[in-house]
Structure formats: C-alpha cells, structure tokens
Design a protein around this motif. Structure first.
Motif, mmCIF file in Angstrom:
data_model
loop_
_atom_site.group_PDB
_atom_site.id
_atom_site.type_symbol
_atom_site.label_atom_id
_atom_site.label_comp_id
_atom_site.label_asym_id
_atom_site.label_seq_id
_atom_site.Cartn_x
_atom_site.Cartn_y
_atom_site.Cartn_z
ATOM 1 N N HIS A 1 0.758 -1.086 -0.011
ATOM 2 C CA HIS A 1 -0.147 -0.040 -0.057
ATOM 3 C C HIS A 1 0.883 1.272 -0.122
ATOM 4 C CE1 HIS A 1 -3.918 -2.030 0.379
ATOM 5 N NE2 HIS A 1 -3.197 -2.826 1.486
ATOM 6 N N PHE A 2 1.898 1.294 0.698
ATOM 7 C CA PHE A 2 2.925 2.417 0.829
ATOM 8 C C PHE A 2 4.182 1.862 0.799
ATOM 9 C CE2 PHE A 2 -0.947 3.018 3.431
ATOM 10 C CZ PHE A 2 -1.368 4.247 2.890
ATOM 11 N N PRO A 3 5.011 2.046 -0.394
ATOM 12 C CA PRO A 3 6.041 1.262 -0.644
ATOM 13 C C PRO A 3 7.217 1.927 0.195
ATOM 14 C CG PRO A 3 5.164 1.912 -2.625
ATOM 15 C CD PRO A 3 4.270 2.328 -1.553
ATOM 16 N N THR A 4 6.893 3.159 0.721
ATOM 17 C CA THR A 4 8.245 3.979 1.360
ATOM 18 C C THR A 4 7.292 4.629 2.519
ATOM 19 O OG1 THR A 4 8.142 5.946 0.323
ATOM 20 C CG2 THR A 4 9.711 4.220 -0.366
ATOM 21 N N LYS A 5 8.182 5.114 3.681
ATOM 22 C CA LYS A 5 7.606 5.676 4.806
ATOM 23 C C LYS A 5 7.215 7.105 4.134
ATOM 24 C CE LYS A 5 8.426 6.552 9.641
ATOM 25 N NZ LYS A 5 9.448 6.592 10.836
ATOM 26 N N SER A 6 7.781 7.620 3.229
ATOM 27 C CA SER A 6 7.710 8.965 2.464
ATOM 28 C C SER A 6 6.166 8.897 1.797
ATOM 29 C CB SER A 6 8.947 9.336 1.606
ATOM 30 O OG SER A 6 8.475 10.551 1.062
ATOM 31 N N ALA A 7 6.116 7.831 1.218
ATOM 32 C CA ALA A 7 4.615 7.632 0.629
ATOM 33 C C ALA A 7 3.686 7.834 1.616
ATOM 34 C CB ALA A 7 4.838 6.402 -0.484
ATOM 35 N N LEU A 8 3.893 6.892 2.510
ATOM 36 C CA LEU A 8 2.814 6.909 3.838
ATOM 37 C C LEU A 8 2.697 8.097 4.260
ATOM 38 C CD1 LEU A 8 1.077 5.307 5.770
ATOM 39 C CD2 LEU A 8 2.843 5.071 6.969
ATOM 40 N N SER A 9 3.774 9.004 4.367
ATOM 41 C CA SER A 9 3.749 10.109 5.216
ATOM 42 C C SER A 9 2.752 11.155 4.100
ATOM 43 C CB SER A 9 5.002 10.931 5.407
ATOM 44 O OG SER A 9 5.714 10.113 6.297
ATOM 45 N N LEU A 10 3.095 11.110 2.903
ATOM 46 C CA LEU A 10 2.141 12.037 1.626
ATOM 47 C C LEU A 10 0.726 11.978 1.937
ATOM 48 C CD1 LEU A 10 4.856 12.152 -1.199
ATOM 49 C CD2 LEU A 10 4.337 14.009 0.285
ATOM 50 N N ALA A 11 0.488 10.402 2.001
ATOM 51 C CA ALA A 11 -0.886 10.213 1.934
ATOM 52 C C ALA A 11 -1.448 10.526 3.500
ATOM 53 C CB ALA A 11 -1.026 8.511 1.844
ATOM 54 N N LEU A 12 -0.726 10.531 4.487
ATOM 55 C CA LEU A 12 -1.164 11.151 5.685
ATOM 56 C C LEU A 12 -1.491 12.537 5.739
ATOM 57 C CD1 LEU A 12 0.926 9.386 8.502
ATOM 58 C CD2 LEU A 12 -1.404 9.108 8.207
ATOM 59 N N ILE A 13 -0.677 13.472 5.116
ATOM 60 C CA ILE A 13 -0.761 14.777 5.282
ATOM 61 C C ILE A 13 -1.756 15.108 4.379
ATOM 62 C CG2 ILE A 13 1.077 15.482 3.617
ATOM 63 C CD1 ILE A 13 0.196 17.083 6.876
ATOM 64 N N ASP A 14 -1.863 14.636 3.033
ATOM 65 C CA ASP A 14 -2.947 14.898 2.314
ATOM 66 C C ASP A 14 -4.488 14.737 2.899
ATOM 67 O OD1 ASP A 14 -1.390 15.742 0.090
ATOM 68 O OD2 ASP A 14 -1.139 13.893 -0.903
ATOM 69 N N ARG A 15 -4.386 13.631 3.342
ATOM 70 C CA ARG A 15 -5.867 13.205 4.080
ATOM 71 C C ARG A 15 -6.018 13.908 5.008
ATOM 72 N NH1 ARG A 15 -7.402 7.820 7.294
ATOM 73 N NH2 ARG A 15 -6.145 8.653 8.831
#
Length: 189
Positions: free
Chosen positions: A45-59
């Motif tokens: 779902h989130f290949p990197t912690k950066s991708a996860l963080s971007l999804a978090l801040i967008d949401r």
C-alpha cells in the motif's frame, strides 16, 4: 474493498503513531503489529515511509480544510468562527496526548523528505488562509477586539495555537493549552 479498508486502517494507525510519538517514533514493524498484518503488506500500500507520510498529510489536509470550511459556513460571526478554530486545535490534542499532524511532522523536519515538508507548508498556508478570512470578517462585524491587520493576526494566532499545542503536549495537560489561549479568547465579543 478489502484493500481500501486495509489502506484506511494503516493510515489511521500511522496517524495515531505520528501524532503521539512523531515521525521518528514509529516504524512499519509497529504498524504491522498494530494492524495485524505483515510488513510486506504495508509496503504493498505504501512502498516507503515517505509515501505513507504524503498520504497522511494529504488526508489530514482535506479533513482539516473541510472542518475549517464548515466552521466558516456554520458560525455567523468572526468571533464564533475563531472560537471554533481554537476548539478544533484543542480537540486535536486528545487531552494532551497527541499533536496536530502538521505540528508533529514539523518537529521531525530534519527526518522528513522535502516533498512531505512542502505538503506541511501547504497545510499551514491553508490554515492561515482561513484565519486571515476570519480576521478580515472581524473588521466588518467587530466581534474580535483590535483586529486591525488580518494577515498579521492570522500569523500570530497560528503561532499561538501551535506553541500552545506543543506546551500542552509536553505537559500532557490540556489546561496549558486553555491558559495559553485565554487572552485571545478574551478578545472575542
């Protein structure tokens, strides 16, 4: 449908972790344990912690912007809008156990990728826009005392909200936040 539920569950878990322990205070192993899946599934779902963080801040940005828009639409006076904005930040503290996601990310600035910090900057600009509009309205309705410079008032208010958030989190005491905002609240008519 199952993938979306897993993604949402991961985002929820990661948000709680970041808001309570900061960006550096959690790992994919922590998320895997909390959610009950393998780390490899998180990477799907989130290949990197950066991708996860971007999804978090967008949401978070979308939800917070919607909340601010609702405040502006449902409260007639600038004073009531500002009071509701203060309450929005107060509620985000969870009694002093968490921070606003944007503040939690800012604390870990040195560890965050540049694109995540850019999103944090966009979040802050959105909040400043809402606060500026509130102070501009107060010039018309007179419900916030001595609000002569909307942009400057907005910057000072955001700094106060963020600083009060950090102080309340450090002390794990919501009363610190309330005390920090008491002078601003006294300006509301």
């Amino acid at each position: 449908m199952m993938e979306q539920n897993t993604r949402t569950t991961l985002l929820d878990s990661a948000e709680r972790a970041v808001r309570a322990r900061g960006y550096d205070g959690f790992s994919y192993a922590d998320l895997a344990e909390d959610v009950g899946i393998r780390k490899a599934s998180i990477h799907y779902h989130f290949p990197t912690k950066s991708a996860l963080s971007l999804a978090l801040i967008d949401r978070y940005h979308s939800r917070f912007d919607a909340a601010c828009s609702t405040i502006r639409a449902t409260h007639v006076t600038a004073a009531k809008q500002l009071s509701a904005m203060i309450d929005l930040y107060r509620d985000a503290l969870a009694g002093g156990r968490q921070l606003c996601l944007c503040i939690a990310f800012t604390i870990s600035k040195e560890s965050l990728p540049a694109d995540v910090m850019d999103k944090v900057g966009q979040f802050r600009a959105m909040v400043l826009g809402h606060l500026t509009a509130i102070f501009a309205q107060s010039q018309d309705d007179g419900t916030i005392r001595a609000a002569d410079a909307p942009k400057e008032e907005a910057r000072a208010t955001l700094a106060l909200l963020e600083g009060a958030h950090l102080a309340a989190r450090a002390g794990e005491d919501i009363a610190i936040f309330d005390g920090s905002l008491s002078l601003l609240r006294k300006r509301l008519i």
